[in-house]
Scaffold this active site. Structure first.
Site, PDB file in Angstrom:
ATOM      1  CE1 TYR A 142     -81.559   3.621  68.831  1.00 14.31           C
ATOM      2  CE2 TYR A 142     -80.400   2.137  70.311  1.00 14.31           C
ATOM      3  CZ  TYR A 142     -81.433   2.377  69.416  1.00 14.31           C
ATOM      4  OH  TYR A 142     -82.334   1.382  69.132  1.00 14.31           O
ATOM      5  CG  ASP A 237     -79.529   5.731  77.710  1.00 12.03           C
ATOM      6  OD1 ASP A 237     -79.162   4.680  78.303  1.00 12.03           O
ATOM      7  OD2 ASP A 237     -80.032   5.734  76.582  1.00 12.03           O
ATOM      8  CE  LYS A 270     -76.333  -1.987  74.400  1.00 11.40           C
ATOM      9  NZ  LYS A 270     -76.788  -0.678  74.034  1.00 11.40           N
TER      10      LYS A 270
HETATM   11  C1  LIG Z   1     -78.170  -0.186  73.550  1.00  4.39           C
HETATM   12  C2  LIG Z   1     -78.664   1.130  74.039  1.00  4.39           C
HETATM   13  C3  LIG Z   1     -80.034   1.392  74.204  1.00  4.39           C
HETATM   14  C4  LIG Z   1     -81.099   0.440  73.734  1.00  4.39           C
HETATM   15  O1  LIG Z   1     -81.059  -0.768  74.389  1.00  4.39           O
HETATM   16  P1  LIG Z   1     -81.771  -2.054  73.693  1.00  4.39           P
HETATM   17  O2  LIG Z   1     -81.642  -3.105  74.738  1.00  4.39           O
HETATM   18  O3  LIG Z   1     -80.993  -2.319  72.451  1.00  4.39           O
HETATM   19  O4  LIG Z   1     -83.166  -1.669  73.420  1.00  4.39           O
HETATM   20  C5  LIG Z   1     -80.402   2.577  74.798  1.00  4.39           C
HETATM   21  N1  LIG Z   1     -79.495   3.468  75.189  1.00  4.39           N
HETATM   22  C6  LIG Z   1     -78.175   3.271  75.028  1.00  4.39           C
HETATM   23  C7  LIG Z   1     -77.210   4.302  75.501  1.00  4.39           C
HETATM   24  C8  LIG Z   1     -77.728   2.107  74.426  1.00  4.39           C
HETATM   25  O5  LIG Z   1     -76.416   1.935  74.231  1.00  4.39           O
END
Ligand SMILES: *Cc1c(COP(=O)(O)O)cnc(C)c1O
Length: 433
Positions: A142, A237, A270
């Site tokens: 994601y 990511d 995060k």
């Molecule tokens: C949480 C997450 C996102 C999205 O971040 P948001 O702040 O919720 O938009 C993107 N990539 C990864 C790997 C994530 O865990």
């Protein structure tokens, strides 16, 4: 005092599904979401005054636990000086410097407000830098909810993906190729046939959105080689893994196994916000200077680099940079997973788990001989009914796990030995439920 159920009814009247992010609605596991009133250290309290040991940590950011005194103080101070200026501040520079110092290879950084925004912007930059359109992502990873990334695999490898959300026109995802995680043959084939058209490969190096699945080291090594050989960018990511699996993130973990290894672009979120809306993307100066106002790739944000959020992020990074911090966090997380594994063995329940730093995952395989799942299909084939039973049994016993079998778990440095022991005690009972 309203109950969780009453609040949920009221919420559903004015908010779609009663929640502002779908997983919170407990649809995967059923039941009533807990409405949280307050948190401290390793604990959450719901509207009915019940306490839970928190293994979600706001889906990763709360690595220090809730309300860490140094972070709280930094946020209070920053708030008193002003919430937002829409003009540069020294604190943004400090945060960029702090992140750059911790992640070799990142020379410049742009701050944004969410992981979605950071991922979407990194993608635009990768396309801008390479002048190419196609992107590769992996099923189960994601990267936020940008249109081009809400895609599932098509019927064949050479075909393009299908949108996973209504409202995303097929034309918008026509350049997105979706491959199976850890499947090297698929990656080889896509590069052999379309390598020169691929702008970037975006990956969660340790995937945390299909529970917890590591990219195998040989897979990562070959992915790097193929990207380099074909002039495609490798985008890590690290929104979830950054400053969570290690101080250097997943990049640091893979660089240990593959000396000199580095991606081309990074996406963070995060933990770098410590619970405030803050995310970032970064990479070498040469690529980052393609962004506006220096270059032709446009990107902007009213609240980007927000002074309160950056204060929260900086204070958080300062705490987790202390010597020995990650060793202790990793040991506690490992003790949890090992304890759960032992409890499952005693209960005769097939179980596998894994962890890195303060992030963990566990699965209920359908047979005792199965190992850790290596891709999304294998994760989704694990025992969902068993997971849901376990989730509710744990919740009843005051342990709050992620409400879906495809989510990772998080331990904070506020989780003490007694919290782990209480969790394992609850698990021993829950596994027999
Ligand atoms: C949480 C997450 C996102 C999205 O971040 P948001 O702040 O919720 O938009 C993107 N990539 C990864 C790997 C994530 O865990």
């Amino acid at each position: 005092m309203p109950t969780n159920a009453e609040l949920f009814v009221r919420a559903q009247r004015v908010i779609p599904g009663g929640v502002n992010s779908p997983v919170r609605a407990f649809r995967a596991v059923g039941g009533t979401p807990r409405f949280i009133t307050r948190a401290e250290g390793a604990y959450l309290w719901d509207a009915e005054g019940r306490r839970y040991i928190d293994y979600i940590g706001s889906w990763g950011p709360m690595i220090l636990g809730h309300g860490h005194p140094a972070v709280l103080e930094a946020v209070r101070k920053a708030a008193a000086d002003g919430f937002s200026f829409g003009a540069p501040t020294e604190r943004e520079v400090e945060l960029a410097e702090a992140i750059i110092a911790l992640v070799p290879g990142v020379e410049q950084l742009r701050l944004v407000s969410s992981g979605t925004e950071a991922g979407m912007s990194a993608l635009r930059l990768a396309r801008g830098v390479t002048g190419r359109s196609k992107i590769v992502k992996f099923e189960g990873c994601y990267h936020g909810h940008a249109d081009a990334l809400l895609v599932k695999a098509g019927s064949g490898l050479a075909t393009f993906g299908h949108p996973t959300s209504a409202g995303v026109p097929p034309e918008v995802v026509q350049h997105t190729l979706v491959l199976e995680y850890n499947n090297l043959a698929q990656v080889e084939e896509v590069f052999a046939t379309q390598g020169r058209e691929i702008a970037c490969v975006m990956i969660e190096p340790i995937a945390g959105n299909m529970n917890f699945v590591r990219a195998a080291v040989p897979f990562m090594k070959r992915l790097r080689e193929l990207c380099t050989a074909h002039g495609a960018l490798l985008v890590f990511d690290e929104v979830m893994t950054g400053f969570r699996v290690a101080l250097g993130g997943a990049h640091g973990v893979y660089a240990k196994a593959l000396p000199g290894f580095r991606p081309d672009l990074w996406v963070f979120g995060k933990v770098i916000g410590g619970g405030m809306p803050l995310a970032a993307f970064g990479g070498p100066r040469e690529m980052m200077s393609q962004l506006a106002p220096l270059g032709p790739v446009y990107q902007a944000g009213t609240l980007s680099g927000n002074p309160v959020a950056t204060a929260c992020g900086l204070a958080t990074l300062r705490e987790i940079s202390r010597p020995g911090y990650f060793e202790a966090l990793a040991a506690r997380t490992k003790a949890l997973v090992e304890g759960l594994t032992a409890a499952a063995r005693r209960a005769g329940v097939p179980f596998v788990g894994d962890s890195e730093g303060g992030m963990f995952g566990f699965f209920f395989p359908r047979s005792a001989s199965e190992g850790l799942p290596q891709n999304y299909g294998a994760v989704m084939a694990t025992d969902k009914e068993r997971f849901n039973r376990f989730f509710h049994a744990m919740l009843e016993r005051g342990v709050y796990l992620a409400p879906a079998l495809y989510e990772a778990g998080f331990v904070s440095s506020a989780h003490g030995e007694a919290d782990i022991a209480a969790t394992l005690q609850a698990a021993g009972e829950a596994l027999r439920a």
